[in-house]
Design an enzyme around this catalytic site. Structure first.
Site, PDB file in Angstrom:
ATOM      1  N   TYR A 156       0.905  -1.255   0.477  1.00 45.90           N
ATOM      2  CA  TYR A 156      -0.036   0.365  -0.120  1.00 45.90           C
ATOM      3  C   TYR A 156       0.527   1.142   0.472  1.00 45.90           C
ATOM      4  O   TYR A 156       1.834   1.423   0.881  1.00 45.90           O
ATOM      5  CB  TYR A 156      -1.360  -0.203   0.890  1.00 45.90           C
ATOM      6  CG  TYR A 156      -2.550  -1.357   1.369  1.00 45.90           C
ATOM      7  CD1 TYR A 156      -1.816  -1.911   0.387  1.00 45.90           C
ATOM      8  CD2 TYR A 156      -3.016  -1.528   2.269  1.00 45.90           C
ATOM      9  CE1 TYR A 156      -3.181  -2.818  -0.343  1.00 45.90           C
ATOM     10  CE2 TYR A 156      -3.531  -2.109   1.888  1.00 45.90           C
ATOM     11  CZ  TYR A 156      -4.241  -3.022   1.246  1.00 45.90           C
ATOM     12  OH  TYR A 156      -4.914  -4.178   0.677  1.00 45.90           O
ATOM     13  N   SER A 177     -13.014  -3.955   1.211  1.00 47.54           N
ATOM     14  CA  SER A 177     -13.561  -3.566   0.958  1.00 47.54           C
ATOM     15  C   SER A 177     -15.691  -3.366   0.459  1.00 47.54           C
ATOM     16  O   SER A 177     -16.417  -3.493  -0.085  1.00 47.54           O
ATOM     17  CB  SER A 177     -13.863  -3.555  -0.888  1.00 47.54           C
ATOM     18  OG  SER A 177     -12.404  -3.270  -1.995  1.00 47.54           O
ATOM     19  N   ALA A 212     -17.906  -1.798  -1.173  1.00 48.76           N
ATOM     20  CA  ALA A 212     -18.011  -1.504  -2.383  1.00 48.76           C
ATOM     21  C   ALA A 212     -17.057  -0.328  -3.360  1.00 48.76           C
ATOM     22  O   ALA A 212     -17.915   0.557  -3.713  1.00 48.76           O
ATOM     23  CB  ALA A 212     -19.257  -1.929  -3.534  1.00 48.76           C
ATOM     24  N   GLY A 232     -16.950   2.833  -1.282  1.00 47.26           N
ATOM     25  CA  GLY A 232     -17.797   3.933  -1.558  1.00 47.26           C
ATOM     26  C   GLY A 232     -18.895   3.981  -1.947  1.00 47.26           C
ATOM     27  O   GLY A 232     -19.779   4.851  -1.598  1.00 47.26           O
ATOM     28  N   THR A 237     -22.086   3.945   0.272  1.00 47.73           N
ATOM     29  CA  THR A 237     -22.410   4.546   1.380  1.00 47.73           C
ATOM     30  C   THR A 237     -23.229   5.390   0.242  1.00 47.73           C
ATOM     31  O   THR A 237     -24.459   6.683   0.926  1.00 47.73           O
ATOM     32  CB  THR A 237     -21.012   6.287   0.822  1.00 47.73           C
ATOM     33  OG1 THR A 237     -20.331   6.243   0.535  1.00 47.73           O
ATOM     34  CG2 THR A 237     -20.158   5.738   1.821  1.00 47.73           C
ATOM     35  N   GLY A 238     -23.982   5.554  -1.240  1.00 44.74           N
ATOM     36  CA  GLY A 238     -24.931   6.040  -1.582  1.00 44.74           C
ATOM     37  C   GLY A 238     -24.983   7.858  -1.700  1.00 44.74           C
ATOM     38  O   GLY A 238     -25.231   8.342  -2.841  1.00 44.74           O
ATOM     39  N   LYS A 239     -23.322   7.817  -2.245  1.00 44.73           N
ATOM     40  CA  LYS A 239     -22.560   9.006  -2.893  1.00 44.73           C
ATOM     41  C   LYS A 239     -22.122   9.130  -4.276  1.00 44.73           C
ATOM     42  O   LYS A 239     -22.297   9.921  -4.754  1.00 44.73           O
ATOM     43  CB  LYS A 239     -21.803   9.685  -1.989  1.00 44.73           C
ATOM     44  CG  LYS A 239     -20.454   8.842  -1.942  1.00 44.73           C
ATOM     45  CD  LYS A 239     -19.327   9.008  -1.304  1.00 44.73           C
ATOM     46  CE  LYS A 239     -17.739   9.163  -1.556  1.00 44.73           C
ATOM     47  NZ  LYS A 239     -16.661   9.343  -0.605  1.00 44.73           N
TER      48      LYS A 239
HETATM   49  N1  LIG Z   1      -6.576  -7.668   0.675  1.00 37.76           N
HETATM   50  C1  LIG Z   1      -6.973  -7.325  -0.578  1.00 37.76           C
HETATM   51  O1  LIG Z   1      -6.534  -8.108  -1.192  1.00 37.76           O
HETATM   52  C2  LIG Z   1      -7.283  -6.791   0.549  1.00 37.76           C
HETATM   53  C3  LIG Z   1      -8.517  -5.628  -1.223  1.00 37.76           C
HETATM   54  C4  LIG Z   1      -9.169  -4.241  -1.085  1.00 37.76           C
HETATM   55  C5  LIG Z   1      -8.850  -3.611  -0.501  1.00 37.76           C
HETATM   56  N2  LIG Z   1      -8.914  -4.512   1.069  1.00 37.76           N
HETATM   57  C6  LIG Z   1      -8.183  -4.067   2.476  1.00 37.76           C
HETATM   58  O2  LIG Z   1      -9.508  -3.618   2.709  1.00 37.76           O
HETATM   59  C7  LIG Z   1      -9.838  -1.904   2.982  1.00 37.76           C
HETATM   60  C8  LIG Z   1     -11.031  -1.538   2.883  1.00 37.76           C
HETATM   61  O3  LIG Z   1     -11.444  -1.921   1.467  1.00 37.76           O
HETATM   62  P1  LIG Z   1     -11.284  -0.204   0.551  1.00 37.76           P
HETATM   63  O4  LIG Z   1     -10.447   1.000   0.755  1.00 37.76           O
HETATM   64  O5  LIG Z   1     -10.825  -1.697  -1.191  1.00 37.76           O
HETATM   65  O6  LIG Z   1     -12.795   0.222  -0.123  1.00 37.76           O
HETATM   66  P2  LIG Z   1     -13.811   0.331   1.246  1.00 37.76           P
HETATM   67  O7  LIG Z   1     -13.494   0.179   2.990  1.00 37.76           O
HETATM   68  O8  LIG Z   1     -15.453   0.262   0.758  1.00 37.76           O
HETATM   69  O9  LIG Z   1     -14.128   1.638   0.722  1.00 37.76           O
HETATM   70  C9  LIG Z   1     -13.402   2.447   1.551  1.00 37.76           C
HETATM   71  C10 LIG Z   1     -13.273   4.491   0.572  1.00 37.76           C
HETATM   72  O10 LIG Z   1     -15.151   4.508   0.494  1.00 37.76           O
HETATM   73  C11 LIG Z   1     -14.971   5.899   0.699  1.00 37.76           C
HETATM   74  N3  LIG Z   1     -15.797   6.164   1.726  1.00 37.76           N
HETATM   75  C12 LIG Z   1     -15.504   5.338   3.252  1.00 37.76           C
HETATM   76  N4  LIG Z   1     -16.244   5.641   4.460  1.00 37.76           N
HETATM   77  C13 LIG Z   1     -16.568   6.842   3.168  1.00 37.76           C
HETATM   78  C14 LIG Z   1     -18.037   7.576   4.646  1.00 37.76           C
HETATM   79  N5  LIG Z   1     -18.253   7.504   5.611  1.00 37.76           N
HETATM   80  N6  LIG Z   1     -19.001   8.447   3.847  1.00 37.76           N
HETATM   81  C15 LIG Z   1     -18.491   8.489   2.584  1.00 37.76           C
HETATM   82  N7  LIG Z   1     -17.045   7.779   1.743  1.00 37.76           N
HETATM   83  C16 LIG Z   1     -16.583   7.232   2.976  1.00 37.76           C
HETATM   84  C17 LIG Z   1     -13.746   6.612   0.819  1.00 37.76           C
HETATM   85  O11 LIG Z   1     -13.589   6.754  -0.724  1.00 37.76           O
HETATM   86  P3  LIG Z   1     -13.367   8.044  -1.253  1.00 37.76           P
HETATM   87  O12 LIG Z   1     -13.745   9.528  -0.679  1.00 37.76           O
HETATM   88  O13 LIG Z   1     -12.633   8.551  -2.158  1.00 37.76           O
HETATM   89  O14 LIG Z   1     -15.553   7.780  -1.811  1.00 37.76           O
HETATM   90  C18 LIG Z   1     -12.980   5.404   0.814  1.00 37.76           C
HETATM   91  O15 LIG Z   1     -11.512   4.920   0.936  1.00 37.76           O
HETATM   92  C19 LIG Z   1      -8.188  -1.502   1.821  1.00 37.76           C
HETATM   93  O16 LIG Z   1      -8.354  -0.111   2.864  1.00 37.76           O
HETATM   94  C20 LIG Z   1      -7.062  -2.937   2.580  1.00 37.76           C
HETATM   95  O17 LIG Z   1      -7.489  -2.722   4.308  1.00 37.76           O
HETATM   96  C21 LIG Z   1      -7.875  -6.063   0.951  1.00 37.76           C
END
Ligand SMILES: NC(=O)c1ccc[n+]([C@@H]2O[C@H](COP(=O)([O-])OP(=O)(O)OC[C@H]3O[C@@H](n4cnc5c(N)ncnc54)[C@H](OP(=O)(O)O)[C@@H]3O)[C@@H](O)[C@H]2O)c1
Length: 310
Positions: free
Chosen positions: A62, A207, A210, A212, A215-217
């Site tokens: 990362y 994720s 999904a 972000g 969140t519906g935004k």
């Molecule tokens: N093992 C693996 O292969 C793998 C793969 C993917 C992820 N991960 C892990 O899983 C974690 C989470 O997954 P992810 O980051 O892919 O996706 P996620 O948690 O589904 O979405 C995170 C994104 O959503 C938006 N967001 C988050 N909270 C919000 C809120 N309250 N209101 C509005 N927007 C919000 C932000 O982006 P914006 O503001 O840009 O919209 C944020 O970066 C990662 O950080 C990582 O640690 C692991």
């Protein structure tokens, strides 16, 4: 959580939710430096801790190490225990079990820690056997560099193999981290979630919003930029139906937001969500997903809506 007779308690059992740190330093996917700064990320970390979310998931890849480096700085400044999970990436030139231990030492140097709580294999390697890398995990435990070990993106069969190898060293497999949310329920459909429960392996859901969308935004008129927009272009058209239901359900739980409902759905399914947060406001909102539960009939309605649109 009361212990069921005959079931062991494992270290992640009482962790409801964590914080994902992929966006901390990642310029390629998350555009680190555009729209959020190191100060925003620090505030996201501090807000999460204050709200009782103290598991942070990072990885050596990362931000090419930047995420681990930032997390290390934040931990040093925090006067509270943090559960640290990081990951080994199967870069093609890493052929041996020793490479797992070497990579972990690199992560520990960036984190400024003597050991982590959870060391995970990020993906199965297309060239190196599961046995080789899992033996490396066992060596890392024996060297005192990690307290627990897990895998990520492992199928049922790959997870069983990993678990068997670890069992020879009397080390339990703590977790399998896979994509899991209302728009991707393959972990449920393949039987992986159920198998994890049977084996006391915690399914860490990545994720969970999904990326972000839940969140519906984002809408099809205002999609996220970059790879996220392409990945979810089709689903965005049908998303309003699900978001409307999540708003209706959230309203009955003290005005919970769609994102909070989405995270609570993962928790109710038995997964451990690790939503990413770039700012204090996002972290604060996500923390509102813990400490309450959706009703069984609400879970059924969400399942049906997710079936309809995916
Ligand atoms: N093992 C693996 O292969 C793998 C793969 C993917 C992820 N991960 C892990 O899983 C974690 C989470 O997954 P992810 O980051 O892919 O996706 P996620 O948690 O589904 O979405 C995170 C994104 O959503 C938006 N967001 C988050 N909270 C919000 C809120 N309250 N209101 C509005 N927007 C919000 C932000 O982006 P914006 O503001 O840009 O919209 C944020 O970066 C990662 O950080 C990582 O640690 C692991």
């Amino acid at each position: 959580m009361p212990e069921e007779p005959g079931k062991e308690t494992r270290f992640l059992d009482n962790v409801e939710m964590g914080l994902g740190a992929w966006s901390w330093g990642d310029r390629i996917f998350w555009h680190y430096g555009h729209g959020y700064t190191d100060d925003d990320i620090a505030a996201a970390f501090q807000t999460s801790l204050a709200a009782g979310v103290n598991l942070v998931d990072t990885a050596e890849i990362y931000g090419s190490g930047r995420s681990e480096h930032l997390l290390g700085q934040f931990i040093k400044a925090a006067n509270q225990p943090v559960i640290v999970a990081t990951k080994f990436f199967p870069i093609p030139y890493r052929f041996t079990k020793n490479s797992v231990v070497r990579a972990l030492r690199g992560s520990l140097a960036r984190l400024g820690l003597e050991r982590v709580d959870l060391y995970q294999l990020h993906w199965p390697s297309p060239v190196v056997s599961i046995e080789t890398y899992v033996e490396g995990l066992a060596m890392a435990v024996q060297a005192g560099l990690t307290l627990n070990v897990g895998v990520s993106n492992y199928s049922i069969e790959q997870m069983e193999r990993a678990s068997k190898i670890l069992a020879k060293h009397a080390i339990p497999l703590a977790s399998n981290q896979v994509e899991y949310h209302l728009l991707d329920r393959s972990a449920e459909r393949s039987g992986l979630l159920e198998r994890c429960k049977e084996k006391c392996v915690r399914l860490i859901a990545y994720s969970p919003l999904a990326m972000g969308l839940l969140t519906g935004k984002y809408t099809s008129e205002t999609p996220p930029t970059g790879p996220r927009g392409r990945k979810y272009a089709t689903i965005l058209k049908n998303l309003p139906f699900l978001i409307a239901l999540m708003k209706e359900i959230g309203a009955g739980h003290g005005e919970k937001t769609p994102g909070q409902v989405a995270l609570n759905w993962v928790i109710c399914k038995g997964g451990l969500p690790i939503p990413g947060a770039k700012t204090a406001a996002q972290a604060q909102q996500n923390a509102g997903a813990i400490g309450w539960r959706l009703m069984p009939e609400e879970m059924q309605a969400l399942d049906a809506a997710s079936d309809k649109i995916t």
